[in-house]
Write a protein that holds these residues in place. Sequence first.
Motif: not given
Length: 162
Positions: A119-122, A128-135, A48-60
């Motif tokens: 951020i304007e997450i909506g 939703s995947f970003f927030v789900w991995t975080l939770l 989950l941490a690696s998924f979240h790291l990838v999301d952070d990189i993708v969203y800048g």
Amino acid sequence: MLKRLAKRPESSGSSSKTMVIWGIPVKTAFCVKRNLVLPVTSLLSILLASFHLVDDIVYGSDKGVALNLLMVAILAVWLYGTLMLPERRAGHIIMLLGSLLGLTIFLAHVTGTGGLQGIEIGKMSGASFFVWTLLALAAVSLLSLTVSAQGLWSLLRSKARR
């Protein structure tokens, strides 16, 4: 008292075990192995941490290459401690620190200025995947933290008894 009333019948060659309590046969096929819970929760936290790291990189939101390399090195050490040292004190300490890192990632995103409020997450695709991995990372890291602390405590107590 329950130990006196419970008795195990002779094994008849089947893979599932049954235990007789007060004359009622109860199957005990799904027993949780305590030594398996910590590595599984730790591996799930790493994923989950690696998924979240990838999301952070993708969203800048992660702009530094050095920080990303540091996170990869931390995840590699966490993975080594989980897979190669699960029963040792060093492995428990590595998994404890890794679960603290997972909770720190959650807290940084929830309370920080660049977090979920900043951020304007909506408007993002895949939000939703970003927030789900975080939770999910927070929940699994909290479980991993408690199990690793309990395992470390029992290792220290067993060493003190020797």
